[in-house]
Design a protein around this motif. Structure first.
Motif, PDB file in Angstrom:
ATOM      1  N   THR A  10       0.807  -1.215   0.000  1.00  0.00           N
ATOM      2  CA  THR A  10       0.000   0.000   0.000  1.00  0.00           C
ATOM      3  C   THR A  10       0.841   1.268   0.000  1.00  0.00           C
ATOM      4  O   THR A  10       1.917   1.310   0.593  1.00  0.00           O
ATOM      5  CB  THR A  10      -0.959   0.018   1.215  1.00  0.00           C
ATOM      6  OG1 THR A  10      -1.746   1.205   1.170  1.00  0.00           O
ATOM      7  CG2 THR A  10      -0.209  -0.023   2.532  1.00  0.00           C
ATOM      8  N   ALA A  11       0.318   2.294  -0.657  1.00  0.00           N
ATOM      9  CA  ALA A  11       0.926   3.619  -0.597  1.00  0.00           C
ATOM     10  C   ALA A  11       0.365   4.384   0.600  1.00  0.00           C
ATOM     11  O   ALA A  11       0.880   5.428   0.980  1.00  0.00           O
ATOM     12  CB  ALA A  11       0.653   4.385  -1.884  1.00  0.00           C
ATOM     13  N   GLU A  12      -0.698   3.851   1.182  1.00  0.00           N
ATOM     14  CA  GLU A  12      -1.366   4.489   2.314  1.00  0.00           C
ATOM     15  C   GLU A  12      -0.754   3.963   3.601  1.00  0.00           C
ATOM     16  O   GLU A  12      -1.048   2.855   4.035  1.00  0.00           O
ATOM     17  CB  GLU A  12      -2.855   4.143   2.264  1.00  0.00           C
ATOM     18  CG  GLU A  12      -3.694   4.946   3.203  1.00  0.00           C
ATOM     19  CD  GLU A  12      -5.159   4.665   2.980  1.00  0.00           C
ATOM     20  OE1 GLU A  12      -5.847   4.421   3.991  1.00  0.00           O
ATOM     21  OE2 GLU A  12      -5.608   4.683   1.831  1.00  0.00           O
ATOM     22  N   ASP A  13       0.113   4.737   4.195  1.00  0.00           N
ATOM     23  CA  ASP A  13       0.829   4.292   5.384  1.00  0.00           C
ATOM     24  C   ASP A  13       0.034   4.655   6.640  1.00  0.00           C
ATOM     25  O   ASP A  13       0.315   5.632   7.313  1.00  0.00           O
ATOM     26  CB  ASP A  13       2.223   4.927   5.418  1.00  0.00           C
ATOM     27  CG  ASP A  13       3.106   4.309   6.488  1.00  0.00           C
ATOM     28  OD1 ASP A  13       2.793   3.207   6.956  1.00  0.00           O
ATOM     29  OD2 ASP A  13       4.112   4.948   6.852  1.00  0.00           O
ATOM     30  N   SER A  14      -0.974   3.829   6.921  1.00  0.00           N
ATOM     31  CA  SER A  14      -1.779   4.102   8.111  1.00  0.00           C
ATOM     32  C   SER A  14      -2.132   2.798   8.806  1.00  0.00           C
ATOM     33  O   SER A  14      -2.175   1.735   8.179  1.00  0.00           O
ATOM     34  CB  SER A  14      -3.077   4.830   7.716  1.00  0.00           C
ATOM     35  OG  SER A  14      -3.953   3.951   7.040  1.00  0.00           O
ATOM     36  N   ARG A  15      -2.384   2.894  10.086  1.00  0.00           N
ATOM     37  CA  ARG A  15      -2.807   1.723  10.861  1.00  0.00           C
ATOM     38  C   ARG A  15      -4.133   1.190  10.342  1.00  0.00           C
ATOM     39  O   ARG A  15      -4.357  -0.010  10.307  1.00  0.00           O
ATOM     40  CB  ARG A  15      -2.943   2.071  12.331  1.00  0.00           C
ATOM     41  CG  ARG A  15      -1.644   2.150  13.036  1.00  0.00           C
ATOM     42  CD  ARG A  15      -1.869   2.429  14.529  1.00  0.00           C
ATOM     43  NE  ARG A  15      -0.633   2.212  15.195  1.00  0.00           N
ATOM     44  CZ  ARG A  15      -0.494   1.467  16.273  1.00  0.00           C
ATOM     45  NH1 ARG A  15      -1.546   0.910  16.828  1.00  0.00           N
ATOM     46  NH2 ARG A  15       0.681   1.288  16.818  1.00  0.00           N
ATOM     47  N   ALA A  16      -5.017   2.095   9.940  1.00  0.00           N
ATOM     48  CA  ALA A  16      -6.332   1.686   9.445  1.00  0.00           C
ATOM     49  C   ALA A  16      -6.189   0.818   8.193  1.00  0.00           C
ATOM     50  O   ALA A  16      -6.847  -0.223   8.076  1.00  0.00           O
ATOM     51  CB  ALA A  16      -7.196   2.902   9.162  1.00  0.00           C
ATOM     52  N   ALA A  17      -5.333   1.238   7.262  1.00  0.00           N
ATOM     53  CA  ALA A  17      -5.130   0.473   6.033  1.00  0.00           C
ATOM     54  C   ALA A  17      -4.538  -0.895   6.352  1.00  0.00           C
ATOM     55  O   ALA A  17      -5.003  -1.921   5.843  1.00  0.00           O
ATOM     56  CB  ALA A  17      -4.226   1.231   5.068  1.00  0.00           C
ATOM     57  N   ARG A  18      -3.535  -0.917   7.205  1.00  0.00           N
ATOM     58  CA  ARG A  18      -2.908  -2.187   7.583  1.00  0.00           C
ATOM     59  C   ARG A  18      -3.906  -3.097   8.290  1.00  0.00           C
ATOM     60  O   ARG A  18      -3.966  -4.293   8.020  1.00  0.00           O
ATOM     61  CB  ARG A  18      -1.702  -1.944   8.480  1.00  0.00           C
ATOM     62  CG  ARG A  18      -0.543  -1.322   7.752  1.00  0.00           C
ATOM     63  CD  ARG A  18       0.639  -1.134   8.719  1.00  0.00           C
ATOM     64  NE  ARG A  18       1.579  -0.170   8.237  1.00  0.00           N
ATOM     65  CZ  ARG A  18       2.483  -0.393   7.291  1.00  0.00           C
ATOM     66  NH1 ARG A  18       2.524  -1.550   6.702  1.00  0.00           N
ATOM     67  NH2 ARG A  18       3.312   0.542   6.916  1.00  0.00           N
ATOM     68  N   GLY A  19      -4.702  -2.527   9.174  1.00  0.00           N
ATOM     69  CA  GLY A  19      -5.707  -3.312   9.885  1.00  0.00           C
ATOM     70  C   GLY A  19      -6.738  -3.901   8.941  1.00  0.00           C
ATOM     71  O   GLY A  19      -7.148  -5.053   9.080  1.00  0.00           O
ATOM     72  N   LYS A  20      -7.149  -3.117   7.954  1.00  0.00           N
ATOM     73  CA  LYS A  20      -8.116  -3.587   6.968  1.00  0.00           C
ATOM     74  C   LYS A  20      -7.524  -4.741   6.152  1.00  0.00           C
ATOM     75  O   LYS A  20      -8.210  -5.730   5.864  1.00  0.00           O
ATOM     76  CB  LYS A  20      -8.537  -2.428   6.062  1.00  0.00           C
ATOM     77  CG  LYS A  20      -9.693  -2.759   5.151  1.00  0.00           C
ATOM     78  CD  LYS A  20     -10.152  -1.538   4.371  1.00  0.00           C
ATOM     79  CE  LYS A  20     -11.221  -1.940   3.368  1.00  0.00           C
ATOM     80  NZ  LYS A  20     -11.551  -0.882   2.434  1.00  0.00           N
ATOM     81  N   CYS A  21      -6.253  -4.631   5.787  1.00  0.00           N
ATOM     82  CA  CYS A  21      -5.578  -5.699   5.033  1.00  0.00           C
ATOM     83  C   CYS A  21      -5.535  -6.991   5.843  1.00  0.00           C
ATOM     84  O   CYS A  21      -5.853  -8.071   5.330  1.00  0.00           O
ATOM     85  CB  CYS A  21      -4.158  -5.281   4.651  1.00  0.00           C
ATOM     86  SG  CYS A  21      -4.088  -4.004   3.371  1.00  0.00           S
ATOM     87  N   LEU A  22      -5.151  -6.886   7.090  1.00  0.00           N
ATOM     88  CA  LEU A  22      -5.065  -8.070   7.943  1.00  0.00           C
ATOM     89  C   LEU A  22      -6.442  -8.683   8.170  1.00  0.00           C
ATOM     90  O   LEU A  22      -6.602  -9.907   8.129  1.00  0.00           O
ATOM     91  CB  LEU A  22      -4.386  -7.735   9.271  1.00  0.00           C
ATOM     92  CG  LEU A  22      -2.934  -7.258   9.153  1.00  0.00           C
ATOM     93  CD1 LEU A  22      -2.386  -6.879  10.529  1.00  0.00           C
ATOM     94  CD2 LEU A  22      -2.053  -8.307   8.486  1.00  0.00           C
ATOM     95  N   ALA A  23      -7.439  -7.841   8.366  1.00  0.00           N
ATOM     96  CA  ALA A  23      -8.804  -8.329   8.577  1.00  0.00           C
ATOM     97  C   ALA A  23      -9.339  -9.028   7.325  1.00  0.00           C
ATOM     98  O   ALA A  23     -10.165  -9.944   7.435  1.00  0.00           O
ATOM     99  CB  ALA A  23      -9.724  -7.172   8.963  1.00  0.00           C
ATOM    100  N   ALA A  24      -8.869  -8.644   6.155  1.00  0.00           N
ATOM    101  CA  ALA A  24      -9.311  -9.254   4.903  1.00  0.00           C
ATOM    102  C   ALA A  24      -8.649 -10.610   4.660  1.00  0.00           C
ATOM    103  O   ALA A  24      -9.054 -11.345   3.768  1.00  0.00           O
ATOM    104  CB  ALA A  24      -9.020  -8.320   3.729  1.00  0.00           C
TER     105      ALA A  24
END
Length: 145
Positions: free
Chosen positions: A93-107
């Motif tokens: 991801t180019a979006e360096d945020s906890r929310a983006a990472r959390g969404k990836c892991l949850a998926a």
């Protein structure tokens, strides 16, 4: 007895990214490791590749894409069952945020790393993702952003 290089040459990776430059770079990284590579420019193309009888050892998945994003694509791939339910997916991801990472892991992604793409980090994660699981696997330490 097969050596490490022979084993890696039999491996297949699916690279999913809507941006041609990123896709080509990730393809080059995969092929430099001796793996075979299939590239998809959208989530729908990735899902079609997985449904089409191809079996992949690992998927490199862009987080943000038009249409199906990386998370939606990962969820759809997981829902296919069989090998697809367990294939390691590395989010990028180019979006360096906890929310983006959390969404990836949850998926269902194994880990999510930040762009710009760093070949050594990608290759280390790819090898580690396919290594036998250990309780203290260092994936999160490698996935620096």
């Amino acid at each position: 007895m097969p050596n490490q290089r022979d084993a890696e040459q039999r491996r297949r990776a699916l690279v999913v990214d809507d941006h041609p430059t990123n896709r080509k770079l990730m393809q080059a990284i995969v092929e430099e490791m001796g793996w075979r590579c299939v590239a998809a420019e959208s989530g729908a193309d990735a899902l079609a590749a997985c449904r089409g009888g191809d079996r992949f050892d690992l998927i490199l998945m862009d987080y943000r894409m038009p249409g199906m994003d990386g998370c939606e694509t990962t969820i759809a791939i997981r829902a296919l069952g069989g090998w697809a339910a367990h294939v390691p997916v590395i989010g990028i991801t180019a979006e360096d945020s906890r929310a983006a990472r959390g969404k990836c892991l949850a998926a269902g992604m194994l880990v999510c790393i930040s762009k710009p793409i760093q070949p050594l980090a990608i290759t280390a994660l790819m090898r580690r993702a396919l290594a036998p699981r250990q309780p203290d696997a260092p994936l999160k330490r490698l996935a620096v952003g």
